[in-house]
Design a protein around this motif. Structure first.
Motif, PDB file in Angstrom:
ATOM      1  N   ASP A 134     -17.646  12.877 -16.175  1.00  0.00           N
ATOM      2  CA  ASP A 134     -17.588  14.318 -15.965  1.00  0.00           C
ATOM      3  C   ASP A 134     -17.135  14.571 -14.532  1.00  0.00           C
ATOM      4  O   ASP A 134     -17.092  13.659 -13.709  1.00  0.00           O
ATOM      5  N   GLN A 171     -17.873  25.801  -5.623  1.00  0.00           N
ATOM      6  CA  GLN A 171     -17.520  25.788  -7.037  1.00  0.00           C
ATOM      7  C   GLN A 171     -16.021  25.621  -7.196  1.00  0.00           C
ATOM      8  O   GLN A 171     -15.228  26.316  -6.581  1.00  0.00           O
ATOM      9  N   ASP A 173     -12.382  25.873  -8.903  1.00  0.00           N
ATOM     10  CA  ASP A 173     -11.689  26.855  -9.738  1.00  0.00           C
ATOM     11  C   ASP A 173     -11.672  26.377 -11.193  1.00  0.00           C
ATOM     12  O   ASP A 173     -11.430  25.199 -11.478  1.00  0.00           O
ATOM     13  N   LYS A 174     -11.926  27.293 -12.127  1.00  0.00           N
ATOM     14  CA  LYS A 174     -12.085  26.892 -13.533  1.00  0.00           C
ATOM     15  C   LYS A 174     -10.797  26.319 -14.122  1.00  0.00           C
ATOM     16  O   LYS A 174     -10.832  25.386 -14.939  1.00  0.00           O
ATOM     17  N   TRP A 175      -9.628  26.869 -13.735  1.00  0.00           N
ATOM     18  CA  TRP A 175      -8.376  26.345 -14.262  1.00  0.00           C
ATOM     19  C   TRP A 175      -8.085  24.958 -13.704  1.00  0.00           C
ATOM     20  O   TRP A 175      -7.599  24.077 -14.416  1.00  0.00           O
ATOM     21  N   GLN A 177     -10.407  22.869 -12.708  1.00  0.00           N
ATOM     22  CA  GLN A 177     -11.391  21.987 -13.331  1.00  0.00           C
ATOM     23  C   GLN A 177     -10.945  21.582 -14.737  1.00  0.00           C
ATOM     24  O   GLN A 177     -11.104  20.428 -15.147  1.00  0.00           O
ATOM     25  N   LEU A 178     -10.351  22.517 -15.469  1.00  0.00           N
ATOM     26  CA  LEU A 178      -9.853  22.223 -16.806  1.00  0.00           C
ATOM     27  C   LEU A 178      -8.715  21.211 -16.754  1.00  0.00           C
ATOM     28  O   LEU A 178      -8.674  20.258 -17.552  1.00  0.00           O
ATOM     29  N   LYS A 181     -10.144  17.798 -16.033  1.00  0.00           N
ATOM     30  CA  LYS A 181     -10.807  17.204 -17.197  1.00  0.00           C
ATOM     31  C   LYS A 181      -9.783  16.637 -18.174  1.00  0.00           C
ATOM     32  O   LYS A 181      -9.980  15.561 -18.742  1.00  0.00           O
ATOM     33  N   GLY A 213     -13.506  28.255  -6.320  1.00  0.00           N
ATOM     34  CA  GLY A 213     -13.745  29.516  -7.006  1.00  0.00           C
ATOM     35  C   GLY A 213     -13.583  30.721  -6.099  1.00  0.00           C
ATOM     36  O   GLY A 213     -13.162  31.793  -6.534  1.00  0.00           O
TER      37      GLY A 213
END
Length: 570
Positions: A134, A171, A173-175, A177-178, A181, A213
């Motif tokens: 992860d 944190q 950034d969600k994009w 992080q995607l 992954k 973030g």
């Protein structure tokens, strides 16, 4: 290096890490250790936009932070030293004198151990090619327990089940992080080319502000840590694809962005090993071990593995060297002139084929992995002696001890422009004769002279020669490597205010060169080289004047003697 010290290192590794294989000992005549009782041009534009412009600005902050870390370690070492001194005072004085006498007594030549390739690959599997489950970022892993401000962030993917919950960490950034992954998923499926493409996409997102973030509240160090993580993942992808030449610049950039994380240096060492640049691999491994200790690493198993890797790279560098041989001599007190002569006599007897030119390095102490202990006070130190088959290969080293700003290439017209033929000749001299020897010297020398033999200035001057010949790819690799070394210097040695300013100027000019920026001012390293040429020219004038003066004096004495004889005869 002796078999006893090698076994001691390897047995410790086996005790702490049972699956580590024991290296076999093999006698090698190229190198000997003396002991009485031996002991063991193109940067990523994406990253540049987001955090590259701030790299020069954060040098001062990193220097301050490093000083605080070193002060803490220094206080700990002083306590240890005081405790040892108190213990020694309780013991009979004869034992303490005997210990110093051991190091200064009859010198014994020891064989070089051989470490099998399987052991090297095992170290890389454990410390370089780290598998992930992860995404988590160890921004403050090494500093939580010490209370030091988390400026030495270490971005790394780890298993969240084995990591504390750092809810206060920045944190991602969600994009981004995607994308990471997806890249990690491809990596785990051994689709390394696809993973590299995904990591490049993540790097592009990072360049567009999608690193954290809250981008407007993010510090330069936090952004650099994320970018460094992506760079280092690209390194492992290209290494898995057996394309170390593509991994090289990414390895350098990961260090520029995050010089305090030991795995970045170890991955750089792996790239160098794959490219058969063993002296540079040895230095990277040495720095990795030092950084592991400096930033609070306490797992002895990891440190032993890094030292084993460092030892293997030194062995390979010495074995493959054709123009020179080497000898290390342990010492406990100040080196005297008669001691140096004795060392040279032993070297002559031990290495009779390498006595055309003998150089003893007095510019800085050397450490060997068998006895290196960064927490000890004082650590075992060694004197390095190099011998050459051809005098021309080693005589340039004289300038290391006699010049403040040495330049190692001879110029027939020091104030004139170089012709293309002269540029090619100088480039070959620097790349094939001078830099490899300087790299080997630095493979066991943590903190040499920043001005003299740090090797950074010579690399930047070498890059200028490559630029003149329009060899852009090689120039980019050399400058990126020099920038990685410049970013690391504040962690390795104490530098003055003047040296800090020089460091900042070198870093700024290096970044401008990579980006293709030009200004009216000349690059710092070229200015320094010109000063070195002028210094050489003045030395040549002085030598010429003294020789002429000596000849004139001899002629006058001869004429005077003839007149006296004529008078006596008449």
């Amino acid at each position: 290096m002796d078999s006893g010290s090698s076994r001691n290192l390897e047995n410790t590794v086996n005790r702490d890490c049972p699956d580590q294989l024991v290296p076999k000992i093999n006698t090698n005549k190229k190198m000997s250790t003396l002991a009485s009782q031996p002991r063991i041009l193109e940067t990523s534009q994406e990253v540049k936009k987001s955090c590259g412009d701030k790299q020069v600005e954060i040098i001062v902050e990193r220097i301050k932070m490093t000083k605080s870390i070193k002060e803490k370690h220094s206080n700990d070492l002083e306590k240890v030293a005081f405790k040892r001194k108190a213990e020694n005072e309780e013991k009979p004085a004869g034992k303490k004198e005997a210990k110093i006498t051991e190091l200064d007594s009859t010198l014994i030549t020891m064989p070089l151990p051989h470490i099998p390739l399987k052991n090297i690959m095992d170290v890389e599997a454990k410390l370089v090619y780290v598998d992930e489950e992860d995404v988590s970022y160890e921004f403050v892993e090494s500093f939580v327990s010490t209370g030091i401000r988390p400026s030495c962030q270490a971005a790394e993917i780890v298993d969240p089940l084995h990591v504390p919950n750092f809810s206060f960490l920045p944190q991602i950034d969600k994009w981004l992080q995607l994308a990471l992954k997806d890249a990690s998923s491809c990596y785990r499926q051994k689709k390394y080319a696809m993973a590299a493409g995904q990591f490049r996409t993540a790097l592009e997102l990072c360049s567009k502000g999608a690193a954290l973030g809250k981008p407007f509240e993010a510090s330069a160090e936090d952004i650099a840590s994320v970018a460094s993580f992506i760079e280092t993942k690209l390194v492992t992808c290209y290494l898995r694809m057996r394309k170390p030449d593509l991994a090289l610049n990414h390895a350098h950039r990961s260090i520029v962005l995050n010089p305090a994380y030991f795995r970045n240096h170890l991955r750089q060492a792996t790239v160098f090993r794959c490219l058969e640049r063993y002296s540079e691999a040895a230095r990277s491994a040495m720095i990795a071990d030092y950084m592991f200790w400096l930033c609070g690493g306490s797992e002895q198993c990891i440190s032993k593995l890094i030292k084993l890797y460092w030892q293997a790279m030194i062995e390979e560098a010495i074995t493959r060297a054709e123009s020179f041989s080497v000898m290390y001599t342990p010492f406990a007190t100040k080196i005297r002139a008669d001691k140096i002569e004795k060392v040279r006599e032993v070297f002559t007897k031990t290495h009779p084929a390498y006595v055309e030119y003998i150089y003893t390095d007095l510019q800085g102490v050397h450490m060997l992995p068998q006895t290196a202990d960064w927490s000890s006070f004082p650590a075992q130190q060694y004197l390095l002696t190099l011998g050459f088959k051809d005098k021309e290969d080693g005589k340039f080293l004289e300038k290391l001890s006699s010049r403040k700003l040495p330049t190692f290439t001879e110029h027939k017209t020091p104030f004139g422009l170089l012709t293309k033929e002269d540029t090619v000749r100088h480039m070959e001299t620097m790349g094939k004769r001078i830099l490899p020897i300087l790299d080997f010297i630095r493979s066991t020398q943590l903190n040499g002279s920043f001005h003299g033999c740090s090797g950074v200035m010579e690399k930047l001057q070498y890059a200028s020669l490559l630029s003149r010949l329009q060899r852009v790819k090689e120039q980019s690799q050399v400058i990126n490597q020099a920038m990685a070394e410049l970013a690391t210097i504040p962690y390795l040695q104490d530098i003055s205010q003047e040296e800090t300013e020089l460091l900042q100027s070198l870093m700024a000019d290096a970044m401008d060169t990579l980006e293709g920026r030009r200004n009216d001012k000349e690059r710092v390293w070229n200015t320094i080289q010109k000063v070195g040429r002028i210094e050489d020219f003045l030395y040549q004038l002085e030598d010429s004047f003294l020789k002429t003066k000596k000849l004139r004096t001899a002629r006058r004495q001869k004429t005077k003697l003839k007149r006296l004889q004529t008078v006596q005869q008449s």
